[in-house]
Design a protein around this motif. Structure first.
Motif, mmCIF file in Angstrom:
data_model
loop_
_atom_site.group_PDB
_atom_site.id
_atom_site.type_symbol
_atom_site.label_atom_id
_atom_site.label_comp_id
_atom_site.label_asym_id
_atom_site.label_seq_id
_atom_site.Cartn_x
_atom_site.Cartn_y
_atom_site.Cartn_z
ATOM 1 N N PHE A 84 -6.623 7.245 9.558
ATOM 2 C CA PHE A 84 -5.920 6.027 9.884
ATOM 3 C C PHE A 84 -4.350 6.455 10.390
ATOM 4 N N VAL A 85 -4.012 8.001 9.448
ATOM 5 C CA VAL A 85 -2.442 7.460 10.658
ATOM 6 C C VAL A 85 -3.470 8.294 11.958
ATOM 7 N N TRP A 86 -3.790 9.493 12.414
ATOM 8 C CA TRP A 86 -4.155 9.964 13.876
ATOM 9 C C TRP A 86 -4.345 8.089 14.434
ATOM 10 N N TRP A 87 -5.012 7.567 14.386
ATOM 11 C CA TRP A 87 -5.276 6.322 14.986
ATOM 12 C C TRP A 87 -3.365 5.325 15.180
ATOM 13 N N VAL A 88 -2.353 5.502 14.236
ATOM 14 C CA VAL A 88 -2.043 5.002 14.361
ATOM 15 C C VAL A 88 -0.541 6.070 15.179
ATOM 16 N N VAL A 89 -0.878 7.034 15.346
ATOM 17 C CA VAL A 89 0.260 7.755 15.711
ATOM 18 C C VAL A 89 -0.126 8.651 16.641
ATOM 19 N N LYS A 90 -1.183 8.962 16.898
ATOM 20 C CA LYS A 90 -1.806 10.157 18.258
ATOM 21 C C LYS A 90 -2.782 9.136 19.608
ATOM 22 N N ASN A 91 -3.253 8.005 18.352
ATOM 23 C CA ASN A 91 -4.476 7.379 19.775
ATOM 24 C C ASN A 91 -3.442 6.737 21.105
ATOM 25 N N VAL A 92 -2.727 7.233 21.623
ATOM 26 C CA VAL A 92 -1.507 6.674 22.656
ATOM 27 C C VAL A 92 -2.539 5.898 23.499
ATOM 28 N N GLU B 155 -3.787 0.699 25.904
ATOM 29 C CA GLU B 155 -5.158 -0.300 26.207
ATOM 30 C C GLU B 155 -5.172 -1.406 25.845
ATOM 31 N N VAL B 156 -4.540 -1.777 24.229
ATOM 32 C CA VAL B 156 -4.031 -2.777 23.650
ATOM 33 C C VAL B 156 -2.672 -3.410 24.683
ATOM 34 N N ALA B 157 -1.873 -2.745 25.113
ATOM 35 C CA ALA B 157 -0.293 -3.313 25.877
ATOM 36 C C ALA B 157 -0.962 -4.087 25.889
ATOM 37 N N SER B 158 -1.866 -3.825 27.473
ATOM 38 C CA SER B 158 -2.052 -4.313 28.656
ATOM 39 C C SER B 158 -3.448 -5.675 28.679
ATOM 40 N N GLY B 159 -4.110 -5.746 27.486
ATOM 41 C CA GLY B 159 -4.947 -6.714 26.755
ATOM 42 C C GLY B 159 -4.127 -8.016 26.538
ATOM 43 N N LEU B 160 -2.342 -7.500 25.668
ATOM 44 C CA LEU B 160 -2.138 -7.762 25.829
ATOM 45 C C LEU B 160 -1.100 -8.901 26.708
ATOM 46 N N GLY B 161 -1.230 -8.092 28.019
ATOM 47 C CA GLY B 161 0.117 -8.518 28.755
ATOM 48 C C GLY B 161 1.521 -8.241 28.655
ATOM 49 N N GLU B 162 1.779 -6.770 27.582
ATOM 50 C CA GLU B 162 2.777 -6.216 26.520
ATOM 51 C C GLU B 162 3.131 -4.584 28.488
ATOM 52 N N ARG B 163 3.854 -4.188 28.029
ATOM 53 C CA ARG B 163 4.620 -3.221 27.955
ATOM 54 C C ARG B 163 4.346 -1.777 27.199
ATOM 55 N N PRO B 164 3.587 -1.363 27.226
ATOM 56 C CA PRO B 164 3.463 -0.102 26.086
ATOM 57 C C PRO B 164 4.296 0.213 26.244
ATOM 58 N N GLU C 21 4.866 10.089 43.276
ATOM 59 C CA GLU C 21 3.077 9.574 42.892
ATOM 60 C C GLU C 21 2.963 9.654 40.940
ATOM 61 N N LEU C 22 2.805 10.967 40.274
ATOM 62 C CA LEU C 22 3.707 11.205 39.274
ATOM 63 C C LEU C 22 4.184 9.576 38.143
ATOM 64 N N GLY C 23 4.915 9.437 39.195
ATOM 65 C CA GLY C 23 6.187 8.710 38.753
ATOM 66 C C GLY C 23 5.331 7.367 38.161
ATOM 67 N N VAL C 24 4.995 7.116 39.516
ATOM 68 C CA VAL C 24 3.713 5.576 39.798
ATOM 69 C C VAL C 24 3.098 5.217 39.190
ATOM 70 N N ILE C 25 2.507 6.564 38.200
ATOM 71 C CA ILE C 25 0.825 6.892 37.207
ATOM 72 C C ILE C 25 1.090 5.876 35.912
ATOM 73 N N LEU C 26 2.947 6.467 35.969
ATOM 74 C CA LEU C 26 3.750 7.039 34.502
ATOM 75 C C LEU C 26 4.467 4.678 34.481
ATOM 76 N N LYS C 27 5.071 4.917 35.767
ATOM 77 C CA LYS C 27 4.800 3.214 35.755
ATOM 78 C C LYS C 27 3.975 2.248 35.226
ATOM 79 N N ASN C 28 3.562 2.439 36.119
ATOM 80 C CA ASN C 28 2.097 1.297 36.360
ATOM 81 C C ASN C 28 1.199 1.051 34.697
ATOM 82 N N GLN C 29 0.775 2.408 34.852
ATOM 83 C CA GLN C 29 -0.199 2.728 33.617
ATOM 84 C C GLN C 29 -0.446 3.311 32.347
ATOM 85 N N TRP C 30 1.702 3.665 32.251
ATOM 86 C CA TRP C 30 1.936 3.845 31.170
ATOM 87 C C TRP C 30 3.046 3.459 30.778
#
Length: 320
Positions: free
Chosen positions: A225-233, A238-247, A281-290
């Protein structure tokens, strides 16, 4: 978990199968959330949050919604519920109405006019998604505020799960309350409180209306449970994307992600080894996907702030 306490003890695979069965038999489940207000706050103080907690408890009972997790944010809400979507929508409609009346009496009419849940919210479709959604809700206050302990924040259900000290928390029974105290909690002239509610400091204690025991049964263990909350980035994104929120990931999480991307995308072992163009290019990935902010892109991709703001001018403008 007591239902698995047999000899010989079940294997991890057997426990997972039993939890899959329980998930399918217990649902449906929904993650009801509202879009964060772009400007202004819903809640300006803890007294307002306390009123919201009491209304959530009362209205969940009224509408037959089984509350599994919640987070009251300064500018939006998250609820994981068990029950029919129509009941969940009715729960939030009543909550919005009661809170709007409360805010109007405090001179803050219209605060909730633009706040609503999606009436077409899909059901949570798998046990893995259920775990991801629960973790996302619990983690939400922690990533939004630097002063929050994600397992000890009073306006979120995160402290309830796998907590052996819940029984030690002091609270009153409903029959120990005065009429005045009941009126203050319900904000009604004819106050009615479920006898199962426990009261702490004028607030219905979340442990008396959140079905945290079911949530515990749907996670493999307290450790997982703790791993799911803290580590499963990845799941949080994925959840943020489904809700239309920014991670909302912190620098440490984004740095680890960037190191992995340096290897998988560019074949290099660290960000520092990337060329200037590769770091962009890395910055674009971090912005758009993360969902990294401009400041995080600058720090993690090791680019100067002017370069990053030129790459993402709209984000730079919002920051001003």
């Amino acid at each position: 978990m007591e239902q698995y306490a047999k000899w010989p003890p079940p294997t991890e695979r057997q426990i997972e199968w039993m939890q899959e069965q329980l998930f399918r038999e217990s649902g449906p489940f929904y993650h009801l959330s509202t879009k964060p207000l772009e400007n202004g706050l819903i809640f300006e103080c803890d007294d307002e949050r306390k009123v919201a907690i009491n209304l959530i408890a009362l209205l969940a009972k009224e509408t037959h919604v089984d509350m599994l997790a919640f987070a009251i944010m300064s500018n939006h809400f998250h609820f994981i519920i068990k029950g029919e979507l129509v009941d969940g929508i009715e729960f939030f409609r009543r909550l919005k109405k009661r809170l709007s009346n409360y805010f109007a009496r405090r001179g803050r009419s219209g605060v909730l006019d633009m706040v609503d849940v999606n009436p077409d919210t899909p059901a949570i479709s798998s046990l893995t998604q259920f775990r991801n959604e629960i973790a996302y809700v619990i983690r939400n206050p922690y990533v939004a505020r630097t002063d929050v302990n994600l397992f000890a924040y009073p306006w979120c259900s995160g402290y309830l799960y796998f907590n052996p000290f819940l029984e030690c928390l002091y609270s009153k029974k409903v029959n120990e309350l005065s009429y005045k105290e009941k009126r203050e909690i319900t904000r009604a002239t004819d106050p009615v409180l479920d006898p199962q509610f426990r009261i702490h400091d004028g607030m219905i204690a979340p442990e008396s209306f959140v079905n945290y025991k079911l949530v515990e049964k749907l996670f493999p263990s307290a450790q997982k449970f703790v791993w799911w909350v803290v580590k499963n980035v990845e799941a949080q994104v994925e959840v943020a994307s489904g809700l239309g929120e920014r991670p909302n990931l912190n620098d440490d999480e984004l740095f680890k992600t960037a190191q992995q991307l340096a290897r998988s995308q560019f074949g290099l072992d660290r960000v520092k080894a990337l060329s200037f163009q590769q770091r962009k290019e890395l910055g674009v990935i971090l912005k758009n996907q993360w969902g990294a902010s401009n400041g995080q892109v600058a720090r993690i991709a090791q680019l100067d702030q002017l370069t990053v703001d030129a790459m993402f001018p709209m984000a730079a403008k919002r920051k001003q």
